[in-house]
Write a protein that holds these residues in place. Sequence first.
Motif, PDB file in Angstrom:
ATOM      1  N   ARG A 141       7.582  -2.919  -6.448  1.00  0.00           N
ATOM      2  CA  ARG A 141       6.230  -3.483  -6.411  1.00  0.00           C
ATOM      3  C   ARG A 141       5.687  -3.528  -4.982  1.00  0.00           C
ATOM      4  NH1 ARG A 141       4.707  -7.546 -10.870  1.00  0.00           N
ATOM      5  NH2 ARG A 141       5.926  -6.822 -12.653  1.00  0.00           N
TER       6      ARG A 141
ATOM      7  N   ALA B 204       4.674  -0.008  -3.862  1.00  0.00           N
ATOM      8  CA  ALA B 204       3.484   0.428  -4.604  1.00  0.00           C
ATOM      9  C   ALA B 204       2.235  -0.306  -4.111  1.00  0.00           C
ATOM     10  CB  ALA B 204       3.693   0.202  -6.098  1.00  0.00           C
ATOM     11  N   PHE B 205       2.368  -1.610  -3.871  1.00  0.00           N
ATOM     12  CA  PHE B 205       1.227  -2.422  -3.429  1.00  0.00           C
ATOM     13  C   PHE B 205       0.661  -1.867  -2.124  1.00  0.00           C
ATOM     14  CE2 PHE B 205      -0.533  -5.856  -0.870  1.00  0.00           C
ATOM     15  CZ  PHE B 205      -1.389  -6.507  -1.748  1.00  0.00           C
TER      16      PHE B 205
ATOM     17  N   GLU C 148       1.289   1.077  -0.678  1.00  0.00           N
ATOM     18  CA  GLU C 148       0.881   2.480  -0.763  1.00  0.00           C
ATOM     19  C   GLU C 148      -0.541   2.568  -1.302  1.00  0.00           C
ATOM     20  OE1 GLU C 148       2.810   6.731  -2.170  1.00  0.00           O
ATOM     21  OE2 GLU C 148       3.176   4.956  -3.414  1.00  0.00           O
ATOM     22  N   GLU C 149      -0.868   1.721  -2.281  1.00  0.00           N
ATOM     23  CA  GLU C 149      -2.230   1.692  -2.823  1.00  0.00           C
ATOM     24  C   GLU C 149      -3.253   1.298  -1.756  1.00  0.00           C
ATOM     25  OE1 GLU C 149      -1.998  -1.038  -6.033  1.00  0.00           O
ATOM     26  OE2 GLU C 149      -0.856   0.308  -7.343  1.00  0.00           O
ATOM     27  N   ARG C 150      -2.819   0.650  -0.714  1.00  0.00           N
ATOM     28  CA  ARG C 150      -3.722   0.206   0.358  1.00  0.00           C
ATOM     29  C   ARG C 150      -3.571   1.061   1.607  1.00  0.00           C
ATOM     30  NH1 ARG C 150      -2.681  -3.145  -3.320  1.00  0.00           N
ATOM     31  NH2 ARG C 150      -4.115  -4.840  -3.913  1.00  0.00           N
TER      32      ARG C 150
ATOM     33  N   TYR D 254      -3.418  -9.190   2.731  1.00  0.00           N
ATOM     34  CA  TYR D 254      -2.434  -8.453   1.941  1.00  0.00           C
ATOM     35  C   TYR D 254      -1.266  -9.357   1.529  1.00  0.00           C
ATOM     36  CZ  TYR D 254      -4.721  -4.132   3.577  1.00  0.00           C
ATOM     37  OH  TYR D 254      -5.621  -3.131   3.843  1.00  0.00           O
TER      38      TYR D 254
ATOM     39  N   SER E 141      -0.468  -7.673 -12.784  1.00  0.00           N
ATOM     40  CA  SER E 141      -1.266  -6.772 -11.949  1.00  0.00           C
ATOM     41  C   SER E 141      -0.444  -6.144 -10.827  1.00  0.00           C
ATOM     42  CB  SER E 141      -2.443  -7.540 -11.336  1.00  0.00           C
ATOM     43  OG  SER E 141      -1.973  -8.556 -10.446  1.00  0.00           O
TER      44      SER E 141
END
Length: 888
Positions: A9, A12-13, A15-17, A103, A114
């Motif tokens: 998680r 991924a969190f 990387e999305e940002r 963040y 989410s």
Amino acid sequence: MKTAEIKRRWLAFFEERGHTVVPSASVISDDPTLLFNVAGMVQFIPYLTGREPAPYPRATSVQKCVRTQDIEEVGKTTRHGTFFQMNGNFSFGDYFKREAIRYAWQFLTGSQESGGLGFDPERLWATVHHEDEASIDLWLQETSIPRERIQSRGNADNFWHTGQPGPGGYCSEIYFDRGPAYGVEGGPEADEDRYLEIWNLVFMEFALSAVRSKTDFDIAGELPAKNIDTGMGLERVAFLLQGKENMYEIDEVFPVLQAAAELAGKRYGEKEEDDVRLRVVADHVRSALIIIGDGVSPGNEGRGYILRRLLRRAVRSMRLLGVTEPVLPVLLPVSRDAMKASYPELGTDFERISRIAYAEENAFLRTLGAGTNLLSTAVKELAPGQKLGGEVAFELHDTHGFPIDLTLEMAAEHGIEVDEAGFRSLMAEQRDRAKADAKAKKAGGRTDVSAYSRLLEGGTTEFIGYDTLEAGATVRGIVKDGQQAEIATAGDQVSLVLDVTPFYAESGGQKADTGLISGEGFTARVLDVQNPVKGLAAHRVEIVEGELRAGTEALARVDADRRLSAEQAHTATHLVHAALRETLGPGAVQAGSMNQAGYMRFDYSYPDVLSEAARQEIEEIANLAVRKNIEVGTEYLPLDEARKSGAMALFGEKYGSVVRVVDIGGPWSRELCGGTHVRASAEVGPISLLSESSIGSGVRRIEASVGFEAFTSLAKERALMQQLSELLKVPSGDVPDRVAGLMERVRQAEREIAQLRREQALAQAGRLVSKAAQLGGVTLIAEDLGQVSGADDVRAIAQDLRERLAQAGSGAAVVALTGVAKGRPVVVVATSQEAREKGHKAGDLVRLASKELGGGGGGKPDLAQGGGTDPQATGQALAAVRHAIGGS
């Protein structure tokens, strides 16, 4: 929530940002002054400090870390652990405080549905530096945290720096309130057991000009680029989300603890003493699994010593829990299964990892037997009420790997106390020596690269040496004595930085090229090439003639013969590696290498001695590959694709996202390698194995000559065989049998001479008895025998003299004899029962005498032996014995 899921998680969190996901670096540190990576930001230090340009503006990672300074505290508290994982997000001059705070809050408090962790925002607190009002405002603007749950603290808690002049900045830490059952109210300032720190945000914004302590430093100004370095402790967050009390109870650790408890017939939580030992086992087994996985083998120094200590502490803890048989074959697979969701390579590489670990446990179990015998002997020598000496406890620790608590436990079984103060004094002396050595190493190993960092700002050095050995270049900089210089003249040794170079800089085990750099009015001989900072080649040169200025145009020419010899050796290394794996199996994994013109050295993990047949087979397979003239190909691939293709990587090596693959015969030999190679295997020439030996527990080394040097070596051996054939007057094929026969005749003659000397020495006993003297109520014979065949002769004479004195009714008698055997002094002391009752023990007297000889010794109270390095000191050794007896 499983630990591996928290890790997934996190990545991924971020990387999305827009963060680049960077794989964990090895636990083995690139810094020569560190054994292991101890923090999540270590691999990013060059970017955070500005030494190297960052390849991405923002990054995220989950870094494997090992800290060993508190190893003795592991298990005693639930906070200390050797291996841990640090989640980090980093910004290199991109975003700053606002985004870092946003963040962190979003990830912690975002719902699990989410992709967040779902922490209750009402249980989170924040701390800021008491001068950092801006961060307080940002916390209030970006999160729902109320002002009363933001506390201000001083430099000790909320300012970060490296301990040296350089970057630094305020910190903002996030704490989780575990509830009133864990302590008093009042936030982190009141109780850091109840309020547990889970995340630290470092705002790297200042340049420090002086650092006197953690809290005392000078700020020179702001950094030109402000960076973010954050760290979230994965194990801490895991035990909170899993509803556990501490890190030892999470899914990646507890299975080992539970398996250890079952082996020992214990139940975790019933007895604190047992719980401590079970926690030690759980931590150390997991830590050893990771460390071996990253390429470390047990040894007596550095990382190898730390690994050996971890394994032995785990085995010893199980022994103290009552388990005496091998335990790692049960516990290590349990740890693998618990960890492989996070690190799949632990499963695929488990055969190698387990082989190394099991061999170390078996070696320690044998050592335990030797140490137990030493302890039992020492206990028998003690008088009633006497403590076991600190020096014995230290020898058990230093030589046999016995921690003091194991010595205490075993001594208690005999009803004996231990001189702990004496032991700890000796340990302190050893630590002081180690610190002094480490300080000296650190001072010597830390090079000032600031001059190169400034040159790097003008661009990197382009390496074109794969395709050419000669290139026109511009001298972009001259570095002399660590400082940039504008000019270098004949006789100077300086480092030149070029914009383009055909010279290979030392790396990957391959030594650097040599050659010439010349231009109008100057010639420089290239002695060495290194990469002081990533992307920059520094050519260490001696100015042979003329004068050189920065900015000059030059011609760089590599010594072609030396390059070819180095390429032959490097390709030979790959061939020998493939031959090893073909002969011994996939467990024979590279542990290091070095190749230079005409010579290669290859270290590999393997537990057993290489048989002569296996050695010959490896040499034959490698030379057959040479004869087949296999094409040597290279290609650049993404790291994941290269690994999927079967390319082998060196454990502990740091690789980029795109790697160079060297292929010889397809899957037979495919390795990640940046070195230079011949174009086809026949260009290697002959490979002649020179030696194969052990260099540590589970690690062996092959050395070989390559190419023309191999031919020369074989020619010398042929000439030597011809000389032996002529001297012995037999055909060359009969030389081994003839030499064996001559050696047996020599050994027989030596045995006869030794027997004759022993008989002659014993014949002296009557003469020596007449030299007995009375001293301190003891009949003493203290004589030097001069040259002797060996210590056995001295011991036989000493025992004979003791018997003669007993027959003569001498009562308390001591015999102290010295001699010199093969250039080294030896001392033997024999005592009668009456002498021992007076306190004259042979072991004590030998230690005194051996100290004078520059060595050591020991033994039983009635007979002891020692030696040293100074054959001229036998008189002083005997004088020490006389003084000990006469002064009592």
